[in-house]
Design a protein around this motif. Structure first.
Motif, mmCIF file in Angstrom:
data_model
loop_
_atom_site.group_PDB
_atom_site.id
_atom_site.type_symbol
_atom_site.label_atom_id
_atom_site.label_comp_id
_atom_site.label_asym_id
_atom_site.label_seq_id
_atom_site.Cartn_x
_atom_site.Cartn_y
_atom_site.Cartn_z
ATOM 1 N N HIS A 137 1.056 -1.347 -0.431
ATOM 2 C CA HIS A 137 0.076 0.258 0.137
ATOM 3 C C HIS A 137 0.273 1.560 0.372
ATOM 4 O O HIS A 137 0.370 2.486 -0.184
ATOM 5 C CB HIS A 137 -1.406 -0.253 0.996
ATOM 6 C CG HIS A 137 -2.083 -0.981 0.450
ATOM 7 N ND1 HIS A 137 -2.735 -0.226 -0.215
ATOM 8 C CD2 HIS A 137 -2.286 -2.455 1.348
ATOM 9 C CE1 HIS A 137 -3.719 -2.002 -0.223
ATOM 10 N NE2 HIS A 137 -3.317 -2.644 0.861
ATOM 11 N N GLY A 138 2.106 0.887 -0.051
ATOM 12 C CA GLY A 138 3.873 2.268 0.027
ATOM 13 C C GLY A 138 2.658 3.531 0.342
ATOM 14 O O GLY A 138 1.981 3.891 1.417
ATOM 15 N N SER A 139 2.497 4.368 -0.281
ATOM 16 C CA SER A 139 2.511 5.720 -0.122
ATOM 17 C C SER A 139 1.027 6.444 0.728
ATOM 18 O O SER A 139 0.255 7.093 1.131
ATOM 19 C CB SER A 139 2.348 7.137 -1.205
ATOM 20 O OG SER A 139 4.235 6.802 -1.189
ATOM 21 N N ASP A 140 -0.362 5.093 0.571
ATOM 22 C CA ASP A 140 -1.425 5.608 0.544
ATOM 23 C C ASP A 140 -2.642 4.723 1.833
ATOM 24 O O ASP A 140 -1.979 3.726 2.013
ATOM 25 C CB ASP A 140 -2.540 4.609 -0.909
ATOM 26 C CG ASP A 140 -3.475 4.328 -1.078
ATOM 27 O OD1 ASP A 140 -4.212 5.770 0.268
ATOM 28 O OD2 ASP A 140 -4.422 4.728 -1.475
#
Lengths: 400, 377, 400, 377
Positions: A137-140
């Motif tokens: 989900h990295g930056s989210d």
């Protein structure tokens, strides 16, 4: 109010203390940032050092005395930080505690929480880590999947977090988890915990970084039981508190807790490095192209420094009042990426050597620094996301 | 670069803030884009009435000592003013005159100052005549002053002399007794065909080649402190052009943002495309850097001969501002698409300004070359 | 088949012809591309020149004899084009005819259309223009609003077109208009016309370009009556035919009609210009930074030239077979933009002068060239759209 | 640059096409990324069995004349092969050995050729020992050959000698009688502690510092045409590293494209964002340029001493390929986000290769400096 003279005297005092207390080379590689604490040996060394700095009174200087601080103006901490940076002492490594959890608890916590957590952060007794990002989900952050379900006086937590700095050494985690999967807006279903790490059901798996070092873990929660009173604020306020926490990040560096001293390489270091090197049979610093490139970096560095000061004069920022602050991360992390990459080019053939080679320039310091720098252009919102933020929130450009 | 010296990054007084505010509204009022375009066709490129109002407001005296009729706020205070002019493409002989009066302040005799500075404060126009060929980096001149009885005769031409057609006096660089000096020449002593107007890529500006050959001056017309003055006015020239360019860069950014937030292509506002959004952020960042550097230079510059900090600051400001505006102007054309390719689109005004300013008082590479000597050796 | 010797002899023949026929400086500014034909004076001059080239047999060499060509191998036309470029003769300016309409009619037209139109294109008697783009629709041809409604043996055309090169001088337009506004897919409602310009209801308004020159018009249709037999193919095939037409663009330059010679500035020209200029009191060509920059451009130019040749060896393009062709416009137009911009920087203070100033370097040639170059990075799909095309159609990246 | 000379841009024979096809499938088969990673931990960095198969396929003899047991296809034919190796990070002593044998072919006596070239064709390993300090642009060496009776004694160390630990022979540059010569040193004549293995940023490669001090050679071990050979092997070295880098650049691009077409963020495949899409197109374009330049260089290079066209082509190829790969590797890390920051992500392999290769046989700036002399003066 501290007078200029007070501060000047204080600066001399710190410099003197450092001179007499700067630790000798431990004989093993020290981390460049708190994200490379990869062994117990390093951990112990840094814990001892931070404790020493705090005991001497140079950490948490602006925090209240009853929580281990000194209740002084932040100017003192700034000066102590500056002098420690200049002297290249080891880092005060408990960064999530000093820069995020601590300021948050000071600012929004209850007295109980302040009492319980703050001093341990300063003394380095209690290491803190952060549990926001998740695999895939990295930056989210809106997509967080880790669930915390109320079960009596506990929450049962299930899921996993990634990029947990010192996850394997931390006593506490600031944890963002989903308490309501039915919430209409996905951000409203999140809650914020000051979670103990040493409970059943939490395990960590170290992640090897591109540099070959360790320092991060992936953290797994399997029916982990977190006491219900570890929630901060109320259920559903997690997103707001997390955003609040991210705001401290800059403040932390600017001395809110102090002495954090994340990897700081300035152009002077690069010039020093370049002084010994030859290119085309001549000293590198005589090469006209190298000179032009170095000056370009010096101008950019100067502008970065000036931006920090200009923020303080709103009349000079009237056009786009939030421009310099919102673009700060993008500007500085990308500057350092390019500057550190260029530092390797300057080394000539020796740039092919790496940490562990006795002939590597400065022990491979620059090689590590360039590669580790990606944590700053990726973590906390990639440069591409930062550019969107600046475009949309400063210039008012439409969202993608 | 360390924190030890960073304290003097910016000084910004209430007085300066007032000037800035007044400059902003004045320039916006007097120089809407229609006015700018209509002045392109005019002989002198500016409105005499507007110039008179600027004099009235005391702007021409800002950097002039009180004893000569000025308000003695220092050359740094003109930076914010000139930035506003750049933002509205308000071209007047203000920069030329400010530089010419700086030459007199920094290099002139008491007599020069007493004679000229009050006149400047009251609206007289001066300009610098320094350039012999395409090379702002040249340290020699091909103009000569030769003795003829108790007179001196000038020989040579100067290129790209700003606002020469309206100037009341010129500060000319020439060789005299083996040294390069600055000499004061009244417009009245030029021959009638001395001026030839140049066709400039920046149509909002005016400049001439000026033939000074045969002009008679006296030894008293030579500025006694020519060497320092020559060095300093080139640096201040670089700073003022940097300030003007930074203003124009801000205008360019505004124009781009306004187009990107109104134009729809393929069903989306084009500002939502990262291929346009992110380079526009780059323009902002480059402009912000330029702005930090010009205000810093404005802070460290003084009435004394410029010290090394001031020299570094002026050179950095010009190196940054020049490149920022050229980047912005180029992207502004591109991002306006077909519209950008027309004369009617304001983007061309900005790009032409960028092209006209990049070499004035030295381009980025020139200043970096000198910075290398100051910072690396 | 033409032998190498044949071609070599032919090259000498052309060079000799050029030497004896190259027109003298007309005393007014000649256009750099066909998009700057801004006055009758220039028009007449270019018309005469193209007619002369054609009469000498050096235009349309690969077109059939019966349509005014010579029926020879394209190699001949390539050579004639190359020699004309090298000698810097004026352009053969009827570019839409030579490069787009002509090849299209040759390829897909009826015998009647070939008979009627082709010779006039070569002889420059009939100027052609193009009517694809519309105000407010830029690169998005699917949004075309100009309507053509069948009315007996005519179509009634209403709407407007923009960026019509030589719209005020052209006898014919290749026109894309909407014949069916109900079509399910908006591309299916378009039809393609070989439309006469000299009919009632068509008017043109010259557009002033950023350089201050003219050359384009906006073209207005108000119940303009276009004979029904001017339609090419059938109603609804317009989009397909337009796409076909755009394909000829490269072919045209490569010699399909020949002698088009759009603005061609190579690095040699820039080196020649730079030879006279001083920088920091030294000849510019001795400046190490300038040298490095020039070499960078020379490498890039070499790679561009090589790409044209590599396309012809498919084994060397196996990875991404359509890469070099689809990226060609992006690579070359952006190269020229940067190179021409840099050329102005090299001029030093003189770069501030413009066309019409006697001291402007090469009469302001480079200033014009840089600014006019934007027509190539904007027209025919902006560089940003081109990058999307390459990303999506070469690399298979997802659409925006 | 004109069409008059462009005819010789590329030659590509059916034989070369066959080699290329066979190289592609061989490298893909033998060097999947798991194998590459497992070899990092090995002593010599390559699989002996794979090397034997390469010898079997005749690859070590491609550039060797038929009379010495090779297939005489020319050094240009190794370019496609090495590009494929680069693409799969297949590191063997192939480049080192090819360069060492080129030194013998171009500079050696008949005796040298007769002795060594058939051995190379059959799998003997050679390497170059040229570098004295960090500066590939240095034209002098600190290694010396001094007389001792009818012997010569070597004095000095060489840096970053590729695959030194497995080399059967070394080509060493040293001063002799006032000139720089290349001398052949058999591995057997080194002292036991002559090699010290270096820790390389590119973990797929191997190199040592080699101390040649005290090694005895004879005048017969000096290559008679040392001067030409030294010049040419540096240029050929640049070309071969350029070819390898271009292959790695293609692998980097593949990896980026594959991530961009599978990773979803904020509800979209990340390759749909122009901030990632367009720089990825830049990687493609830079790689395409590098590829055009290496194949062109492969076409114009010959067995004769390299002419000016070949020198220009080799230098352009290295200047372009080096920068293309570094750009690609840097962006690959960034575009993989958090994953890119891990050792497990292949992007780090590519970036480390880029960093390890950028200076080998001269970096881009070095080659542009020499190109300037060839193209501008």
């Amino acid at each position: 109010m501290a007078t200029d003279k007070d501060l000047q005297e204080f600066r001399a005092e710190v410099a003197d203390w450092i001179k007499h207390n700067q630790p000798a080379d431990p004989g093993f590689l020290l981390p460049q940032t708190f994200m490379e604490v990869g062994s117990e040996q390093v951990l112990d060394f840094l814990r001892e050092w931070q404790h020493k700095v705090w005991s001497a009174g140079y950490l948490g200087m602006a925090w209240p005395e009853k929580y281990g601080g000194r209740g002084l103006s932040p100017s003192y901490q700034n000066i102590a930080d500056e002098e420690m940076k200049l002297a290249r002492v080891p880092i005060c490594f408990n960064v999530i505690g000093l820069g995020w959890a601590g300021p948050l608890i000071l600012d929004k916590g209850t007295d109980y929480e302040r009492e319980k957590y703050l001093k341990g952060i300063l003394s380095a007794e209690d290491i803190w880590c952060q549990g926001f990002s998740e695999p895939n989900h990295g930056s989210d952050l809106g997509s967080i999947q880790t669930r915390a379900e109320r079960d009596g006086d506990h929450y049962l937590v299930n899921g996993s977090k990634i990029w947990t700095t010192m996850g394997n050494y931390a006593k506490y985690m600031i944890l963002l988890a989903r308490t309501d999967s039915q919430a209409e807006r996905k951000y409203n279903g999140l809650s914020f915990f000051l979670a103990p790490m040493h409970v059943d059901g939490i395990s960590t798996q170290p992640i090897k970084k591109l540099t070959g070092e360790y320092g991060f873990t992936e953290t797994f929660f399997t029916d982990a039981r977190i006491p219900a009173d570890c929630i901060m604020g109320e259920e559903g306020q997690g997103w707001r508190i997390a955003m609040q926490t991210l705001q401290y990040e800059r403040g932390a560096e600017a001395g809110a807790a102090g002495g954090i001293s994340i990897l700081s390489i300035v152009m002077n270091d690069l010039l020093k490095m370049a002084a010994e090197i030859e290119r085309e049979g001549q000293p590198l610093l005589k090469d006209p192209l190298t000179r032009d490139n170095l000056v370009k970096f010096l101008i950019e560095e100067k502008a970065l420094h000036l931006a920090e000061k200009r923020i303080q004069t709103p009349a000079l920022c009237a056009d786009y009042p939030n421009s310099l602050s919102l673009s700060g991360k993008l500007r500085s992390t990308e500057f350092y990426r390019r500057m550190r990459q260029y530092a390797l080019n300057l080394q000539g053939a020796q740039s092919a050597l790496y940490v562990g080679d006795k002939d590597a320039v400065d022990g491979g310091f620059w090689q590590r620094a360039y590669m580790n720098n990606f944590s700053t252009t990726i973590g906390g919102g990639t440069s591409q996301v930062q550019a969107n933020i600046v475009g949309e929130h400063v210039l008012g450009l439409p969202k993608d | 670069m360390t924190s030890r010296t960073a304290n003097m990054a910016f000084a910004f007084t209430d007085e300066q803030a007032m000037i800035l505010d007044s400059a902003k509204s004045f320039c916006a009022d007097k120089s809407d884009i229609g006015t700018v375009r209509s002045l392109i066709a005019s002989d002198n490129g500016y409105n005499q009435q507007v110039w008179s109002e600027m004099v009235e407001l005391g702007w021409t005296g800002i950097a002039i000592p009180e004893q000569y009729g000025g308000s003695e706020l220092g050359i740094g205070s003109t930076v914010a003013l000139i930035e506003s002019m750049g933002r509205h493409l308000l071209s007047t002989p203000y920069i030329a005159t400010t530089l010419a009066s700086q030459a007199i302040m920094r290099g002139g005799s008491d007599q020069h100052k007493t004679h000229w500075l009050p006149q400047v404060a009251e609206g007289s126009i001066g300009t610098l005549a320094l350039l012999d060929n395409e090379d702002w980096g040249a340290i020699t001149t091909s103009c000569n002053l030769s003795e003829s009885g108790d007179k001196l005769i000038l020989e040579g031409s100067k290129l790209l002399v700003s606002d020469a057609a309206v100037a009341d006096f010129f500060i000319v660089s020439a060789n005299h007794n083996g040294a390069q000096v600055l000499v004061l020449v009244a417009a009245s002593s030029l021959s009638p065909d001395a001026l030839s107007r140049k066709v400039l890529i920046d149509e909002t500006k005016r400049a001439c080649t000026v033939n000074f050959s045969g002009v008679e001056v006296t030894p008293n017309d030579i500025l006694p402190q020519s060497e320092t003055a020559l060095r300093d006015i080139k640096l201040i020239g670089a700073l003022l052009i940097a300030a003007e360019s930074t203003g124009t860069c801000a205008a360019t950014l505004d124009t781009v943002v306004s187009y990107l937030t109104s134009r729809i292509q393929f069903g989306r506002l084009i500002g939502s495309y990262q291929a346009l959004k992110h380079p526009t952020v780059d323009i902002l960042i480059q402009m912000d850097s330029a702005r930090s550097l010009i205000y810093h230079a404005a802070t460290v510059i003084s009435v004394q001969p410029l010290d090394q900090d001031a020299e570094i600051a002026c050179r950095m400001a010009k190196a940054q501002a020049t490149e920022a505006l050229l980047f912005a102007g180029d992207r502004a054309i591109q991002f306006h698409g077909g519209m950008g390719f027309t004369y009617d689109c304001d983007a061309q005004l900005f790009l032409r300004r960028a092209l006209g300013s990049q070499h004035q008082y030295g381009d980025a590479q020139h200043h970096r070359l000198h910075l290398a000597g100051l910072l690396l050796d």
